[in-house]
Design a protein around this motif. Structure first.
Motif, PDB file in Angstrom:
ATOM      1  N   ASN A 118       9.789  -6.045   4.663  1.00 39.89           N
ATOM      2  CA  ASN A 118       9.492  -5.072   3.609  1.00 39.89           C
ATOM      3  C   ASN A 118       8.653  -5.707   2.485  1.00 39.89           C
ATOM      4  N   GLN A 119       7.613  -6.424   2.908  1.00 40.28           N
ATOM      5  CA  GLN A 119       6.694  -7.071   1.969  1.00 40.28           C
ATOM      6  C   GLN A 119       5.265  -6.589   2.268  1.00 40.28           C
ATOM      7  N   PRO A 120       4.946  -5.353   1.870  1.00 36.47           N
ATOM      8  CA  PRO A 120       3.653  -4.762   2.238  1.00 36.47           C
ATOM      9  C   PRO A 120       2.440  -5.524   1.710  1.00 36.47           C
ATOM     10  N   GLU A 121       2.552  -6.096   0.527  1.00 37.62           N
ATOM     11  CA  GLU A 121       1.400  -6.827  -0.025  1.00 37.62           C
ATOM     12  C   GLU A 121       1.072  -8.057   0.808  1.00 37.62           C
ATOM     13  N   LYS A 122       2.116  -8.793   1.218  1.00 37.46           N
ATOM     14  CA  LYS A 122       1.907  -9.959   2.077  1.00 37.46           C
ATOM     15  C   LYS A 122       1.310  -9.540   3.414  1.00 37.46           C
ATOM     16  N   ALA A 123       1.809  -8.430   3.948  1.00 35.58           N
ATOM     17  CA  ALA A 123       1.307  -7.918   5.226  1.00 35.58           C
ATOM     18  C   ALA A 123      -0.181  -7.592   5.126  1.00 35.58           C
ATOM     19  N   CYS A 124      -0.554  -6.904   4.066  1.00 36.99           N
ATOM     20  CA  CYS A 124      -1.955  -6.507   3.872  1.00 36.99           C
ATOM     21  C   CYS A 124      -2.853  -7.723   3.659  1.00 36.99           C
ATOM     22  N   ASN A 125      -2.398  -8.675   2.864  1.00 38.10           N
ATOM     23  CA  ASN A 125      -3.189  -9.884   2.603  1.00 38.10           C
ATOM     24  C   ASN A 125      -3.447 -10.672   3.884  1.00 38.10           C
ATOM     25  N   LEU A 126      -2.393 -10.807   4.691  1.00 38.42           N
ATOM     26  CA  LEU A 126      -2.516 -11.559   5.944  1.00 38.42           C
ATOM     27  C   LEU A 126      -3.493 -10.866   6.902  1.00 38.42           C
ATOM     28  N   LEU A 180      -3.659   2.284   6.990  1.00 40.84           N
ATOM     29  CA  LEU A 180      -2.381   2.999   6.916  1.00 40.84           C
ATOM     30  C   LEU A 180      -1.487   2.431   5.814  1.00 40.84           C
ATOM     31  N   TRP A 181      -1.340   1.106   5.805  1.00 42.86           N
ATOM     32  CA  TRP A 181      -0.437   0.473   4.839  1.00 42.86           C
ATOM     33  C   TRP A 181      -0.921   0.667   3.404  1.00 42.86           C
ATOM     34  N   THR A 182      -2.235   0.529   3.202  1.00 44.21           N
ATOM     35  CA  THR A 182      -2.792   0.717   1.861  1.00 44.21           C
ATOM     36  C   THR A 182      -2.543   2.133   1.374  1.00 44.21           C
ATOM     37  N   SER A 183      -2.730   3.105   2.273  1.00 42.76           N
ATOM     38  CA  SER A 183      -2.504   4.511   1.934  1.00 42.76           C
ATOM     39  C   SER A 183      -1.038   4.756   1.582  1.00 42.76           C
ATOM     40  N   GLU A 184      -0.119   4.179   2.389  1.00 44.46           N
ATOM     41  CA  GLU A 184       1.314   4.355   2.137  1.00 44.46           C
ATOM     42  C   GLU A 184       1.730   3.720   0.814  1.00 44.46           C
ATOM     43  N   MET A 185       1.154   2.565   0.492  1.00 43.80           N
ATOM     44  CA  MET A 185       1.466   1.892  -0.779  1.00 43.80           C
ATOM     45  C   MET A 185       0.979   2.719  -1.970  1.00 43.80           C
ATOM     46  N   GLN A 186      -0.214   3.314  -1.828  1.00 45.22           N
ATOM     47  CA  GLN A 186      -0.759   4.157  -2.899  1.00 45.22           C
ATOM     48  C   GLN A 186       0.090   5.407  -3.099  1.00 45.22           C
ATOM     49  N   LYS A 204       2.240   6.537  -6.504  1.00 47.68           N
ATOM     50  CA  LYS A 204       2.108   7.864  -7.140  1.00 47.68           C
ATOM     51  C   LYS A 204       3.457   8.544  -7.289  1.00 47.68           C
ATOM     52  N   ALA A 205       4.341   8.305  -6.284  1.00 49.23           N
ATOM     53  CA  ALA A 205       5.658   8.966  -6.276  1.00 49.23           C
ATOM     54  C   ALA A 205       6.622   8.339  -7.277  1.00 49.23           C
ATOM     55  N   GLU A 206       6.349   7.085  -7.655  1.00 46.88           N
ATOM     56  CA  GLU A 206       7.250   6.404  -8.596  1.00 46.88           C
ATOM     57  C   GLU A 206       7.108   6.994  -9.994  1.00 46.88           C
TER      58      GLU A 206
END
Length: 249
Positions: free
Chosen positions: A189-197, A233-239, A243-245
């Motif tokens: 559950n570390q989306p930023e690390k996933a995207c960077n890699l 996909l991941w970037t879209s889900e993070m955005q 927005k939902a927060e």
């Protein structure tokens, strides 16, 4: 006259054509146990990977379906059905445990120690990480934590070797980046690390694309497409999540 190894290889190929993956794995297990005497060829290690991938893939798909049905029945308050599904899911989990345990033992005992090239070593370490990751998908509490830790150790070991010795466009190195990033996203559950890699692997491969030979172009291009699809996909889900927060006070 054909040797036992050659006969096992021929039988594995026939089993693959017949889509009899348990039989295929049985034959490839014989060959894998001989790795100390003679390292597996690229063809042999790919057949081993395909056999186990199909065995575990079918069970992972079954587990996901059962989990989804179970959640639906929990929402409806059908306790008897939930209990039945949980028992069935337990059977699938036991099968997953057995399949993953079997290939992990082969990797630790025969395959990783026999690897004489960086490519073979990365291939087997990635495979080890993948099967620990499959265990972490359904394990809970301390067992899940242990599986995730073993996954991370194996991916890191593979990544260290791949970055040092394999070209950025090598399909095994790219496949490692793909699976490692999925692990960060789905399990840790570390989306930023996933995207960077994923982004780093994609960008480096793009810049070296002109050095890619025809023999591996198709494999590398396919994995690069998957990396890009995941990034999108991941970037879209993070955005969407941002927005939902609720806004911070």
């Amino acid at each position: 006259m054909a040797t036992p190894r050659e006969l096992a290889l021929f039988s594995a190929k026939i089993s693959e054509q017949a889509e009899r993956y348990q039989d295929m794995v049985n034959e490839m297990r014989v060959i894998a146990s001989m790795a100390g005497e003679q390292e597996l060829s690229v063809e042999e290690r790919n057949l081993l990977s395909v056999g186990y991938k199909n065995l575990v893939g079918a069970r992972r798909a079954s587990w996901r379906i059962l989990q989804s049905v179970e959640q639906s029945e929990v929402a409806k308050g059908n306790e008897k059905r939930v209990s039945l599904i949980q028992n069935y899911r337990g059977t699938v989990e036991k099968e997953l445990d057995n399949v993953c345990g079997e290939i992990l033992e082969l990797l630790d005992t025969h395959l990783i120690p026999s690897a004489s090239t960086c490519e073979a070593s990365v291939f087997y370490l990635k495979m080890k990480a993948d099967y620990h990751r499959y265990l972490s998908e359904f394990k809970v509490d301390s067992d899940r934590k242990e599986a995730a830790e073993k996954t991370l150790l194996a991916y890191n070991a593979a990544q260290e070797k791949a970055l040092a010795e394999l070209p950025s466009t090598n399909p095994i190195r790219l496949g490692l980046a793909l699976n490692f990033s999925v692990f960060y996203y789905e399990v840790m559950n570390q989306p930023e690390k996933a995207c960077n890699l994923a982004k780093q692997a994609f960008d480096e491969a793009i810049s070296d694309l002109d050095t890619l030979g025809e023999d591996s172009y198709k494999d590398s291009a396919l994995i690069m497409q998957l990396l890009r699809d995941n990034l999108t996909l991941w970037t879209s889900e993070m955005q969407d999540q941002e927005k939902a927060e609720p806004p911070k006070a």
